[in-house]
Design an enzyme around this catalytic site. Structure first.
Site, short mmCIF file in Angstrom:
data_model
loop_
_atom_site.label_atom_id
_atom_site.label_comp_id
_atom_site.label_asym_id
_atom_site.label_seq_id
_atom_site.Cartn_x
_atom_site.Cartn_y
_atom_site.Cartn_z
N GLU A 277 -0.54 -5.55 -6.44
CA GLU A 277 0.82 -6.49 -5.83
C GLU A 277 1.74 -6.90 -6.82
O GLU A 277 1.40 -7.57 -7.79
CB GLU A 277 0.11 -7.70 -5.14
CG GLU A 277 -1.07 -7.14 -3.99
CD GLU A 277 -1.46 -8.67 -3.35
OE1 GLU A 277 -0.68 -9.60 -3.04
OE2 GLU A 277 -2.41 -8.55 -2.98
N SER A 278 2.95 -6.70 -6.55
CA SER A 278 4.02 -7.48 -7.34
C SER A 278 4.33 -6.59 -8.67
O SER A 278 3.50 -6.30 -9.27
CB SER A 278 3.78 -8.91 -7.53
OG SER A 278 3.44 -9.60 -6.65
N LYS B 39 10.74 -8.63 3.20
CA LYS B 39 11.04 -10.08 2.83
C LYS B 39 12.56 -10.24 2.74
O LYS B 39 13.02 -9.29 1.91
CB LYS B 39 10.08 -10.42 1.68
CG LYS B 39 10.43 -10.02 0.18
CD LYS B 39 9.70 -10.60 -0.54
CE LYS B 39 9.86 -10.04 -2.22
NZ LYS B 39 9.03 -10.67 -2.94
N GLU C 103 6.99 -3.76 2.00
CA GLU C 103 7.14 -5.28 2.34
C GLU C 103 8.35 -5.48 2.88
O GLU C 103 9.58 -5.14 2.23
CB GLU C 103 6.53 -6.20 1.22
CG GLU C 103 6.82 -7.70 1.55
CD GLU C 103 5.90 -8.48 0.55
OE1 GLU C 103 4.60 -8.34 0.83
OE2 GLU C 103 6.53 -8.74 -0.58
N ASN D 29 -2.90 -9.72 -7.44
CA ASN D 29 -1.39 -10.06 -7.61
C ASN D 29 -1.05 -10.28 -9.08
O ASN D 29 -1.81 -10.75 -9.97
CB ASN D 29 -1.20 -11.30 -7.13
CG ASN D 29 0.34 -11.94 -6.77
OD1 ASN D 29 0.93 -10.92 -7.32
ND2 ASN D 29 0.49 -12.58 -5.81
N LYS E 133 2.07 -11.33 6.09
CA LYS E 133 1.81 -12.14 4.73
C LYS E 133 2.36 -13.48 4.73
O LYS E 133 3.59 -13.77 5.13
CB LYS E 133 2.82 -11.18 3.79
CG LYS E 133 2.79 -11.70 2.10
CD LYS E 133 1.93 -10.54 1.46
CE LYS E 133 2.11 -11.15 -0.02
NZ LYS E 133 3.42 -10.66 -0.55
N GLU F 27 -6.41 -11.75 -1.91
CA GLU F 27 -5.58 -11.70 -3.09
C GLU F 27 -6.36 -12.61 -4.31
O GLU F 27 -6.52 -13.69 -4.14
CB GLU F 27 -4.53 -12.19 -2.69
CG GLU F 27 -3.33 -12.23 -4.04
CD GLU F 27 -2.04 -12.78 -3.74
OE1 GLU F 27 -1.25 -12.10 -2.82
OE2 GLU F 27 -1.69 -13.71 -4.02
#
Length: 262
Positions: free
Chosen positions: A216-217, A57, A55, A186, A117, A166
């Site tokens: 995710e995360s 960001k 990702e 997530n 995203k 998600e």
């Protein structure tokens, strides 16, 4: 704690309304190209040994600036060179420091899928995603009513975009239907931004065995990815772990090497 997601969604609806005043939906529709090459996020994850969705960001609401001066045209090709299965590019400006130009700049430089995203609340954003070269979009169950999300997913498919749905809780399993190409779990609660990787393991047991799952995360080491792979996950969305370094490409390359050797 303040519900960050509610604040983000309210701002996003305001942003989209402003954008429509500058460029109408009809203008976006008229600027679509029908010959754009499509890259499948779902197939990329199914065929990849690492499944890393790297990702891009610059910041987050919980951590502030992570890599303020990062440029997509520098970092995203590096991700592809290092072996990413796909890339996720955040296009929310106020809370994440991104913009649509990041995808537009990166698209000609790589040949792997790009996930837009963002907090998609309107079909207008789907047309934007298609025009700038995204291959897939994120739809967040916690941000939308089920009927809204299903309508957006159907429109995404109509435009040739794949959908990463998600979810964060068992209550959101009801959002899954045939238009969801990939299911993302997530590990971060979008209301409080508290992160717990065990959330992926809890929810994976309740999902269809043939679902293409993405965690995710909160993933920061290859050992966690290996545990998730054993639980059936094909994809792993990792951003901050790479973006906080001086060289995200090298960080990703090292991560994938550790994943393959340990």
């Amino acid at each position: 704690m303040k519900d960050i997601l509610s604040e983000i969604i309210a701002n996003k609806r305001f942003e989209v309304d402003l954008q429509k005043q500058s460029i109408s939906l009809e203008q976006l529709q008229n600027s679509l190209e029908t010959t754009v090459k499509q890259r499948s996020l779902k197939e990329a994850l199914k065929s990849s040994s690492s499944g890393i969705i790297a990702e891009f960001k610059r910041r987050s609401p919980s951590k502030g600036w992570i890599h303020r001066k990062a440029q997509a045209e520098d970092i995203v090709p590096g991700y592809a060179n290092a072996g990413a299965s796909a890339v996720s590019i955040l296009t929310d400006e106020k809370f994440f420091g991104g913009n649509l130009k990041d995808i537009k700049d990166a698209r000609p430089l790589i040949d792997i899928p790009i996930l837009r995203k963002d907090f998609i609340v309107d079909e207008y954003q789907l047309y934007q995603a298609k025009i700038i070269g995204a291959d897939a979009v994120l739809l967040i169950a916690a941000a939308l009513k089920k009927e809204e999300l299903h309508a957006l997913a159907a429109k995404a498919h109509e435009l040739g975009l794949e959908v990463l749905l998600e979810i964060h809780s068992a209550e959101e399993l009801k959002y899954i239907n045939a238009n969801m190409d990939v299911i993302g779990i997530n590990n971060r609660n979008l209301g409080t931004f508290f992160t717990d990787v065990e959330n992926s393991f809890r929810l994976a047991e309740q999902l269809p065995s043939d679902a293409v799952l993405v965690s995710e995360s909160g993933i920061s080491d290859p050992a966690t990815v290996k545990r998730l792979q054993k639980a059936g996950f094909k994809g792993f969305l990792i951003g901050e772990n790479f973006m906080k370094t001086d060289n995200p490409e090298l960080a990703l390359k090292s991560f994938i090497e550790d994943l393959s050797t340990n």
